[in-house]
Enzyme design. Sequence first.
Site, PDB file in Angstrom:
ATOM      1  N   SER A 159       0.847  -1.195   0.000  1.00 12.64           N
ATOM      2  CA  SER A 159       0.000   0.000   0.000  1.00 12.64           C
ATOM      3  C   SER A 159       0.875   1.235   0.000  1.00 12.64           C
ATOM      4  O   SER A 159       2.015   1.192   0.484  1.00 12.64           O
ATOM      5  CB  SER A 159      -0.875   0.003   1.251  1.00 12.64           C
ATOM      6  OG  SER A 159      -1.499   1.267   1.406  1.00 12.64           O
ATOM      7  N   TYR A 185      -0.051  -0.220  10.521  1.00  6.49           N
ATOM      8  CA  TYR A 185      -0.426  -0.618   9.151  1.00  6.49           C
ATOM      9  C   TYR A 185       0.728  -0.311   8.192  1.00  6.49           C
ATOM     10  O   TYR A 185       1.135  -1.156   7.391  1.00  6.49           O
ATOM     11  CB  TYR A 185      -1.699   0.113   8.722  1.00  6.49           C
ATOM     12  CG  TYR A 185      -2.196  -0.276   7.338  1.00  6.49           C
ATOM     13  CD1 TYR A 185      -2.589  -1.581   7.053  1.00  6.49           C
ATOM     14  CD2 TYR A 185      -2.270   0.671   6.311  1.00  6.49           C
ATOM     15  CE1 TYR A 185      -3.056  -1.931   5.783  1.00  6.49           C
ATOM     16  CE2 TYR A 185      -2.745   0.334   5.051  1.00  6.49           C
ATOM     17  CZ  TYR A 185      -3.133  -0.965   4.780  1.00  6.49           C
ATOM     18  OH  TYR A 185      -3.597  -1.310   3.524  1.00  6.49           O
TER      19      TYR A 185
HETATM   20  N1  LIG Z   1      -8.817  -0.933  -0.515  1.00  9.12           N
HETATM   21  C1  LIG Z   1      -7.810  -0.063  -0.582  1.00  9.12           C
HETATM   22  O1  LIG Z   1      -8.019   1.153  -0.747  1.00  9.12           O
HETATM   23  C2  LIG Z   1      -6.396  -0.543  -0.440  1.00  9.12           C
HETATM   24  C3  LIG Z   1      -5.355   0.402  -0.556  1.00  9.12           C
HETATM   25  C4  LIG Z   1      -4.055  -0.036  -0.400  1.00  9.12           C
HETATM   26  C5  LIG Z   1      -3.776  -1.371  -0.167  1.00  9.12           C
HETATM   27  N2  LIG Z   1      -4.797  -2.270  -0.063  1.00  9.12           N
HETATM   28  C6  LIG Z   1      -4.462  -3.680   0.225  1.00  9.12           C
HETATM   29  O2  LIG Z   1      -5.199  -4.525  -0.625  1.00  9.12           O
HETATM   30  C7  LIG Z   1      -5.421  -5.789  -0.002  1.00  9.12           C
HETATM   31  C8  LIG Z   1      -6.870  -6.200  -0.160  1.00  9.12           C
HETATM   32  O3  LIG Z   1      -7.665  -5.250   0.499  1.00  9.12           O
HETATM   33  P1  LIG Z   1      -9.215  -5.003   0.182  1.00  9.12           P
HETATM   34  O4  LIG Z   1      -9.349  -3.531   0.017  1.00  9.12           O
HETATM   35  O5  LIG Z   1      -9.718  -5.902  -0.861  1.00  9.12           O
HETATM   36  O6  LIG Z   1      -9.822  -5.342   1.634  1.00  9.12           O
HETATM   37  P2  LIG Z   1     -10.984  -6.323   2.131  1.00  9.12           P
HETATM   38  O7  LIG Z   1     -12.170  -6.203   1.267  1.00  9.12           O
HETATM   39  O8  LIG Z   1     -11.124  -6.043   3.574  1.00  9.12           O
HETATM   40  O9  LIG Z   1     -10.310  -7.744   1.920  1.00  9.12           O
HETATM   41  C9  LIG Z   1      -9.284  -8.188   2.754  1.00  9.12           C
HETATM   42  C10 LIG Z   1      -9.387  -9.669   2.913  1.00  9.12           C
HETATM   43  O10 LIG Z   1      -8.372 -10.099   3.831  1.00  9.12           O
HETATM   44  C11 LIG Z   1      -8.949 -11.037   4.691  1.00  9.12           C
HETATM   45  N3  LIG Z   1      -8.257 -11.148   5.960  1.00  9.12           N
HETATM   46  C12 LIG Z   1      -8.073 -10.195   6.900  1.00  9.12           C
HETATM   47  N4  LIG Z   1      -7.437 -10.701   7.955  1.00  9.12           N
HETATM   48  C13 LIG Z   1      -7.233 -12.019   7.697  1.00  9.12           C
HETATM   49  C14 LIG Z   1      -6.643 -13.094   8.417  1.00  9.12           C
HETATM   50  N5  LIG Z   1      -6.156 -12.922   9.651  1.00  9.12           N
HETATM   51  N6  LIG Z   1      -6.590 -14.305   7.838  1.00  9.12           N
HETATM   52  C15 LIG Z   1      -7.108 -14.495   6.620  1.00  9.12           C
HETATM   53  N7  LIG Z   1      -7.685 -13.536   5.883  1.00  9.12           N
HETATM   54  C16 LIG Z   1      -7.745 -12.301   6.423  1.00  9.12           C
HETATM   55  C17 LIG Z   1     -10.367 -10.544   4.894  1.00  9.12           C
HETATM   56  O11 LIG Z   1     -11.155 -11.597   5.402  1.00  9.12           O
HETATM   57  P3  LIG Z   1     -12.530 -11.299   6.186  1.00  9.12           P
HETATM   58  O12 LIG Z   1     -13.472 -10.835   5.145  1.00  9.12           O
HETATM   59  O13 LIG Z   1     -12.860 -12.617   6.781  1.00  9.12           O
HETATM   60  O14 LIG Z   1     -12.209 -10.242   7.204  1.00  9.12           O
HETATM   61  C18 LIG Z   1     -10.731 -10.131   3.493  1.00  9.12           C
HETATM   62  O15 LIG Z   1     -11.157 -11.236   2.755  1.00  9.12           O
HETATM   63  C19 LIG Z   1      -4.966  -5.622   1.457  1.00  9.12           C
HETATM   64  O16 LIG Z   1      -3.699  -6.228   1.607  1.00  9.12           O
HETATM   65  C20 LIG Z   1      -4.847  -4.114   1.623  1.00  9.12           C
HETATM   66  O17 LIG Z   1      -3.887  -3.751   2.597  1.00  9.12           O
HETATM   67  C21 LIG Z   1      -6.094  -1.885  -0.209  1.00  9.12           C
END
Ligand SMILES: NC(=O)c1ccc[n+]([C@@H]2O[C@H](COP(=O)([O-])OP(=O)(O)OC[C@H]3O[C@@H](n4cnc5c(N)ncnc54)[C@H](OP(=O)(O)O)[C@@H]3O)[C@@H](O)[C@H]2O)c1
Length: 312
Positions: A159, A185
Amino acid sequence: MTNLITTPFNADSTAAEVIAGIELTGRRAIVTGGASGIGIETARALAGAGAEVTLAVRNREAGERTAEDIIGTTGNKRVFVAPLELADRASIAAFIAGWEGPLDILVNNAGLMASPLMRTPEGWEMQFATNHLGHFALATGLHGALAAADGARIVSVSSSAHLRSPVVFEDIHFRNREYEPWLAYGQSKTANVLFAVEASRRWADDSIAVNALHPGSIRTNLQRHVTEEELNRLRSQSGTTTSPGWKTPEQGAATSVLVATSPLLNGIGGRYFEDCNEAGPNQPGTRQGVAAYALDPAAAEELWRVSVETLA
Ligand SMILES: NC(=O)c1ccc[n+]([C@@H]2O[C@H](COP(=O)([O-])OP(=O)(O)OC[C@H]3O[C@@H](n4cnc5c(N)ncnc54)[C@H](OP(=O)(O)O)[C@@H]3O)[C@@H](O)[C@H]2O)c1
């Protein structure tokens, strides 16, 4: 930095556009956190190109629902679900034990952002444990399967928040400093870049390439621990002239898919991408680019050592 990788794609590109014309039949992929947010669209694009895709998830029901949805939209029946809790070493070990045969693409996508202070039973800070240590244990445990593939790739979803903190080796788990959710984070997301640097170095002879990326800003479940006010405050601060707009999940998955599959990245490892291109060095006061500390080979080596020691 020289020779940044450039592609015809940009911030508006979608995962489907990036993967168009790429054939993955016979290839096998794992997407952690594949039942939410950009993980769903990353998995869908890989499956759409013919790959066998395993959604590694902690919510089995959401996983089954997503697999059904992806099978329905792509016509690819080889979409599977396997349980994985990244904050639990036994769960990771069970996932690894259940994996048979080569692995072509590992997308370390799952993540937790800006949560209140939580610790694993071992006492590890939860964001570092989930975002870095869990994925480190998974990737190192699957090393044999990755090496058995013909040029495997690991995608380390980081990120731009990595710009908020290096890995603070003196106190990774906030035992002697005040906990701050965004620092934790940021630290974990720097670890995701450092992992790409050191894994690429160590595993080059196995033809395993590892790169990191920032997907952009996407409204997903990731913001569950952040209020709307805080989100707006964060997006308008840090000296940027304009705040980057929100991407759709399909656009948010594009850089992951590019890093996982693009022939433009053949033989490339240890680098950081954003908006579907390799990022240059961060300029102070902006939220673009990569911090020098995140690409530092000495810090990458030290993080590897500490991670092995922690998980031992
Ligand atoms: N969205 C943004 O703006 C953004 C920006 C920068 C970076 N990112 C990165 O992109 C990636 C995906 O994010 P997203 O936006 O798609 O978020 P999201 O919709 O919250 O998806 C994250 C996933 O990770 C899973 N997860 C969290 N903790 C876990 C654990 N302990 N064991 C197994 N699975 C776990 C969650 O499972 P549950 O549903 O069961 O909680 C969810 O399926 C992340 O690494 C995030 O840091 C996102």
